[in-house]
Design an enzyme around this catalytic site. Structure first.
Site, mmCIF file in Angstrom:
data_model
loop_
_atom_site.group_PDB
_atom_site.id
_atom_site.type_symbol
_atom_site.label_atom_id
_atom_site.label_comp_id
_atom_site.label_asym_id
_atom_site.label_seq_id
_atom_site.Cartn_x
_atom_site.Cartn_y
_atom_site.Cartn_z
ATOM 1 N N GLY A 1 0.816 -1.216 0.000
ATOM 2 C CA GLY A 1 0.000 0.000 0.000
ATOM 3 C C GLY A 1 0.843 1.257 0.000
ATOM 4 N N ALA A 2 1.846 1.282 -0.899
ATOM 5 C CA ALA A 2 2.828 2.380 -0.848
ATOM 6 C C ALA A 2 2.552 3.475 -1.876
ATOM 7 C CB ALA A 2 4.235 1.813 -1.048
ATOM 8 N N VAL B 1 -3.145 -7.557 -1.497
ATOM 9 C CA VAL B 1 -2.491 -8.315 -0.420
ATOM 10 C C VAL B 1 -3.404 -9.366 0.212
ATOM 11 C CG1 VAL B 1 -0.815 -6.509 0.173
ATOM 12 C CG2 VAL B 1 -3.048 -6.555 1.338
ATOM 13 N N ASN C 1 1.698 -2.369 5.465
ATOM 14 C CA ASN C 1 1.074 -1.053 5.625
ATOM 15 C C ASN C 1 -0.326 -0.968 5.008
ATOM 16 O OD1 ASN C 1 1.159 2.094 5.829
ATOM 17 N ND2 ASN C 1 0.822 1.661 3.653
ATOM 18 N N SER D 1 -2.595 0.275 14.854
ATOM 19 C CA SER D 1 -3.223 1.579 15.123
ATOM 20 C C SER D 1 -3.490 1.718 16.617
ATOM 21 C CB SER D 1 -4.554 1.674 14.366
ATOM 22 O OG SER D 1 -5.304 2.772 14.847
ATOM 23 N N TYR E 1 -12.269 -2.534 11.916
ATOM 24 C CA TYR E 1 -10.913 -1.981 11.819
ATOM 25 C C TYR E 1 -10.122 -2.245 13.116
ATOM 26 C CZ TYR E 1 -7.335 1.651 10.964
ATOM 27 O OH TYR E 1 -6.154 2.341 10.787
ATOM 28 N N LYS F 1 -6.716 -4.461 13.602
ATOM 29 C CA LYS F 1 -5.470 -3.864 14.095
ATOM 30 C C LYS F 1 -5.035 -4.515 15.410
ATOM 31 C CE LYS F 1 -4.886 -0.976 10.726
ATOM 32 N NZ LYS F 1 -3.745 -1.146 9.812
ATOM 33 N N ILE G 1 -2.786 10.437 12.038
ATOM 34 C CA ILE G 1 -1.753 10.858 11.103
ATOM 35 C C ILE G 1 -2.444 11.568 9.935
ATOM 36 C CG2 ILE G 1 0.179 10.071 9.674
ATOM 37 C CD1 ILE G 1 0.526 9.438 12.708
#
Ligand code: NAP
Length: 267
Positions: free
Chosen positions: A31-32, A84, A110, A162, A175, A179, A208
């Site tokens: 996921g870059a 992925v 990521n 996270s 989510y 995580k 972030i």
């Protein structure tokens, strides 16, 4: 500080400072194409790593631009397209990297998605989509790269979890579960592969400033900011610096940990 920054200091003292040198390393970041993954790819490239930049096929694009930026930092880059959450695509992606560069030394799990809604409204599809990318994706990528890392007796696996894994968050049961699952996964795999020179760690970023956070309402953003000791949202670079450290030889005695990169939000 990465090795490439060392040369900028002219004094001997600056040159003797310990630096993160990944110039012999090959790193794969999932996921870059944007956000934190993009910043991680650029930071690892600054430290000298050859960069495999993963993006999902038919995603929003951007991976080629990241690869160009990496090459501009003086190292090699390739884009590796794979969802992925699909085992066959992950196998093909890792094979592509190893065929080109001979090894893979650093994996950054990521890639992540959200499908937020309160639990009573959450569909099975929303649950599965998030668990499949965020948790199963990390499992598939880790399992595949480990075959190479165990053979060479060196590796670094870093998963982006996270703060929500620790604190929970209304509307994010899927989510938060994914995580939190990453943390148990990290501790377990760390125990399984520690004897073979592979460290396995996670980061638990707070808020972030990426599209994931920009989509929140101004009111919610103000409420959150008031609870952060450092009184600001993090940047993708804040996370990237922590990843570079965990990828380095300086972090060789750290494994099975979850490092908070949250400006003190979890205090
Ligand atoms: P982002 O801007 O939404 O980027 C997510 C990346 O993952 C994109 O490159 C996306 O590709 C890719 N992706 C999505 N599904 C994929 C799949 N099936 N296979 C491969 N790649 C896939 O997210 P971000 O804010 O940078 O977050 C990155 C990671 O940090 C996530 O795991 C997130 O949960 C975690 N995190 C973020 C924050 C925050 O405040 N932002 C806080 C804590 C943790 P496309 O662009 O092509 O869709």
């Amino acid at each position: 500080m990465c090795a490439s920054e060392q040369g900028r200091g002219s004094s001997m003292a600056a040159q003797e400072r310990p630096v993160i040198d990944l110039s012999e390393r090959v790193a794969l970041v999932t996921g870059a194409s944007r956000g934190i993954g993009r910043a991680v790819a650029l930071e690892l490239a600054r430290c000298g790593a050859k960069m495999a930049i993963n993006d999902v096929p038919a995603g929003k694009g951007g991976a080629e631009e990241v690869a160009e930026a990496v090459r501009g930092l003086g190292t090699e880059a390739m884009v590796v397209l794979a969802d992925v959450s699909k085992a066959d695509q992950v196998e093909a992606m890792v094979k592509q990297v190893v065929d080109a560069w001979g090894h893979v030394d650093v994996l950054v799990n990521n890639a992540g998605i959200t499908r937020d809604t309160l639990i009573l409204r959450m569909s099975e599809e929303q649950w599965d989509a998030v668990l499949n990318v965020n948790l199963k994706g990390a499992f598939l990528c880790t399992r595949t790269v480990l075959r190479h890392m165990l053979r060479q007796r060196w590796g670094r696996i870093i998963s982006i979890s996270s703060i929500v894994a620790l604190a929970g968050n209304p509307g994010q049961a899927n989510y938060a579960a994914s995580k939190a699952g990453l943390l148990g996964f990290t501790r377990t795999v760390a125990k399984e592969v520690g004897s073979r020179g592979v460290t396995v760690n996670a980061l638990t970023p707070g808020f972030i400033g990426t599209t994931m956070v920009e989509s929140l309402s101004e009111e919610l953003k103000a409420q959150v900011r008031a609870r952060i000791a450092l009184e600001r949202f993090g940047t993708p670079e804040d996370v990237a610096h922590a990843v570079a450290f965990l990828a380095s030889s300086q972090a060789s005695y750290i494994t099975g940990q979850a490092l908070g990169v949250d400006g003190g939000l979890s205090l």
